[in-house]
Design an enzyme around this catalytic site. Structure first.
Site, PDB file in Angstrom:
ATOM      1  N   GLU A 123      80.696  84.068 116.923  1.00 37.29           N
ATOM      2  CA  GLU A 123      81.263  84.884 115.832  1.00 37.29           C
ATOM      3  C   GLU A 123      82.192  84.037 114.971  1.00 37.29           C
ATOM      4  OE1 GLU A 123      79.977  87.646 115.337  1.00 37.29           O
ATOM      5  OE2 GLU A 123      79.102  88.053 117.293  1.00 37.29           O
ATOM      6  N   TRP A 130      80.065  82.011 112.793  1.00 41.95           N
ATOM      7  CA  TRP A 130      79.582  82.778 111.627  1.00 41.95           C
ATOM      8  C   TRP A 130      80.617  82.703 110.508  1.00 41.95           C
ATOM      9  CZ3 TRP A 130      75.175  84.714 109.927  1.00 41.95           C
ATOM     10  CH2 TRP A 130      74.161  85.059 110.841  1.00 41.95           C
ATOM     11  N   TRP A 141      67.792  99.148  91.422  1.00 43.89           N
ATOM     12  CA  TRP A 141      68.665 100.026  92.203  1.00 43.89           C
ATOM     13  C   TRP A 141      68.711 101.398  91.550  1.00 43.89           C
ATOM     14  CZ3 TRP A 141      69.551  97.590  96.546  1.00 43.89           C
ATOM     15  CH2 TRP A 141      69.659  96.204  96.549  1.00 43.89           C
ATOM     16  N   ASN A 146      81.794  96.147 113.666  1.00 45.85           N
ATOM     17  CA  ASN A 146      80.725  95.342 113.059  1.00 45.85           C
ATOM     18  C   ASN A 146      79.364  96.036 113.080  1.00 45.85           C
ATOM     19  OD1 ASN A 146      79.526  92.856 111.975  1.00 45.85           O
ATOM     20  ND2 ASN A 146      78.541  92.777 113.992  1.00 45.85           N
ATOM     21  N   TRP A 197      74.088  96.665  96.451  1.00 39.96           N
ATOM     22  CA  TRP A 197      74.989  96.253  97.526  1.00 39.96           C
ATOM     23  C   TRP A 197      76.347  95.824  97.005  1.00 39.96           C
ATOM     24  CZ3 TRP A 197      76.532  91.189  97.061  1.00 39.96           C
ATOM     25  CH2 TRP A 197      75.705  90.329  96.323  1.00 39.96           C
ATOM     26  N   TRP A 236      77.237  91.786 103.448  1.00 40.01           N
ATOM     27  CA  TRP A 236      76.508  92.683 102.539  1.00 40.01           C
ATOM     28  C   TRP A 236      75.157  92.106 102.145  1.00 40.01           C
ATOM     29  CZ3 TRP A 236      76.665  97.616 101.330  1.00 40.01           C
ATOM     30  CH2 TRP A 236      77.792  98.328 101.737  1.00 40.01           C
TER      31      TRP A 236
END
Ligand SMILES: Cc1cc2nc3c(=O)[nH]c(=O)nc-3n(C[C@H](O)[C@H](O)[C@H](O)COP(=O)(O)OP(=O)(O)OC[C@H]3O[C@@H](n4cnc5c(N)ncnc54)[C@H](O)[C@@H]3O)c2cc1C
Length: 438
Positions: free
Chosen positions: A259, A262, A291, A326, A344, A367
């Site tokens: 993590e 990341w 969208w 998360n 988004w 996102w």
């Protein structure tokens, strides 16, 4: 009287005295070191909510630093305004020899630092910057062909291969604390002067229990459990050191270490592909998606009134606490972009406003992952079923009951859209944009 030549250590996302790279180099410069923090109007003026809890968090961290420095007969100079104006006045007030600070990878910060560096240069002052908030930055981790990694797994392998004690060791600032500039304590600008209101909020502790890290692999996916560290806000503002955390992770949990990797990964993506932080999809094709951007539906999503209990629970948790688990971040983000076909970027901006641990690199990465447009994203055809996700990760409904107590009442809304219908609609819109026939 001739002023003493000093070095300034400018704190931004690194609000701690221990194991701070920029501060360490300043303290070793040979000059007395004056710490500085600027409540930056260019950032604060953007915050619509004048009771933003993050301002209180920073304020408390700065007050704490001043307290620690007072015990060393020193102080932190705290200013409110636009950095260029502040630096112009500091150049008049002090005889500054050098300025030290830590890297910040966001576009606004890079531009600000360039501007300050050139302003200082005109006065013959060197602006020295260091890596502090990540283990590996910019282009330290490259593929065999000297290109930037855009896929996480090979990146993390290369990250681990390069890691050694050098990158993990702390900067021993304490040894040099006698080098702080001796001065009297000054005031911090008040909340009122800055147009904010102090909030009453219990922020998560900066201490991560060893047991939590040891059990992380088993508990991390279940939002009803206190199974994750909640250290995000401390990493965001640097009230903890990434090196301390990485050492702990290395010893106790490879999953938790991943993590933290990341986090490095998304920071290097933002640095190497700054367009992602400026409203662009990492995969340009995804900017062709048409969208729907239905404002009424967006409002229902924000308020947690979609009729999908896990999505609504997540949004309620976010709105009430500034945190969202998360797993639920992934589900709510996927729901907005894929089920509702809402851009988004709308969701990204909403999270940016609400999350205590908001971080441009990680939020944008999260996102774009959920929407499919990211570098190493969920494929466009993987569409989370929010009901199945709830059954799997909140099988007893504990998380949902906590955040959606109205679930079994007549007040709870019917689903905003049918899952199967939304899935087909999403696939159609994505395929059209991406020219896929699958
Ligand atoms: C749509 C979406 C938006 C997100 N926005 C943010 C954000 O604004 N800020 C943020 O820090 N994280 C963000 N994340 C990643 C992740 O959800 C949070 O880091 C995590 O939930 C924070 O909880 P924790 O501190 O208990 O983390 P833990 O699970 O205990 O992990 C420890 C730390 O590792 C880092 N980390 C963990 N997962 C990730 C990840 N996927 N990407 C990058 N870093 C990670 C964080 O710094 C985190 O605090 C987002 C994820 C998604 C799907």
């Amino acid at each position: 009287m001739k002023k003493e030549k000093i070095a300034i250590s400018w704190f931004r996302r690194d609000l701690r005295l221990l194991d701070n790279a920029g501060l360490y180099h300043a303290l070793k410069s040979g000059f007395s070191v004056l710490p500085l923090f600027i409540f930056d109007r260019a950032i604060l003026d953007q915050l619509e909510n004048k009771e933003d809890k993050r301002v209180t968090f920073i304020y408390q961290a700065v007050a704490d630093l001043k307290k620690q420095l007072k015990e060393l007969d020193s102080d932190m100079e705290v200013q409110y305004g636009f950095p260029v104006d502040i630096w112009k006045s500091l150049l008049e007030k002090y005889d500054i020899a050098e300025v030290y600070t830590n890297h910040d990878y966001e576009t606004y910060a890079k531009d600000r630092d360039d501007e300050i560096a050139s302003l200082l240069k005109k006065s013959g002052v060197e602006f020295k910057t260091f890596k502090d908030q990540v283990i590996f930055e910019k282009q330290e981790i490259l593929t065999g062909q000297d290109t930037v990694y855009t896929v996480f797994t090979p990146y993390s392998k290369a990250w681990k291969a390069k890691l050694n004690d050098f990158y993990l060791s702390s900067y021993p600032t304490k040894k040099y604390f006698s080098k702080f500039y001796k001065t009297k304590t000054t005031n911090i600008p008040t909340f009122k002067e800055m147009g904010f209101i102090e909030t009453d909020h219990d922020f998560p502790s900066e201490k991560v229990r060893s047991a939590l890290i040891e059990n992380y692999e088993e508990t991390r996916n279940y939002p009803a459990l206190p199974g994750t560290s909640r250290i995000g806000i401390h990493l965001r503002f640097g009230t903890v050191s990434i090196r301390d955390l990485a050492r702990k992770a290395l010893e106790k949990s490879d999953t938790w270490l991943n993590e933290l990797i990341w986090r490095d990964f998304y920071h290097q993506i933002l640095w190497n592909f700054p367009q992602v932080g400026q409203g662009k999809a990492f995969r340009a094709d995804y900017d062709k998606i048409r969208w729907r951007n239905n404002e009424k539906e967006f409002k229902l999503w924000c308020e947690g009134k979609t009729g999908y209990p896990l999505v609504d629970a997540g949004m309620h948790e976010l709105n009430e606490t500034g945190f969202m688990h998360n797993r639920v971040r992934m589900v709510t983000a996927s729901f907005l972009s894929k089920h509702l076909l809402i851009d988004w970027r709308w969701g990204e901006a909403y999270f940016a406003e609400k999350l205590l641990d908001y971080d441009l690199a990680a939020n944008n990465g999260g996102w774009q992952w959920a929407a499919g447009s990211g570098n190493d994203a969920a494929p466009y055809f993987r569409i989370f079923n929010p009901t199945a996700q709830a059954e799997k990760f909140d099988s007893k409904g504990e998380y949902i009951k906590k955040w959606v107590p109205e679930l079994n009442s007549l007040n709870y809304p019917a689903p905003i859209v049918d899952h199967k219908f939304a899935r087909e609609r999403c696939l159609k819109a994505y395929k059209e944009a991406l020219n896929k026939d699958k």
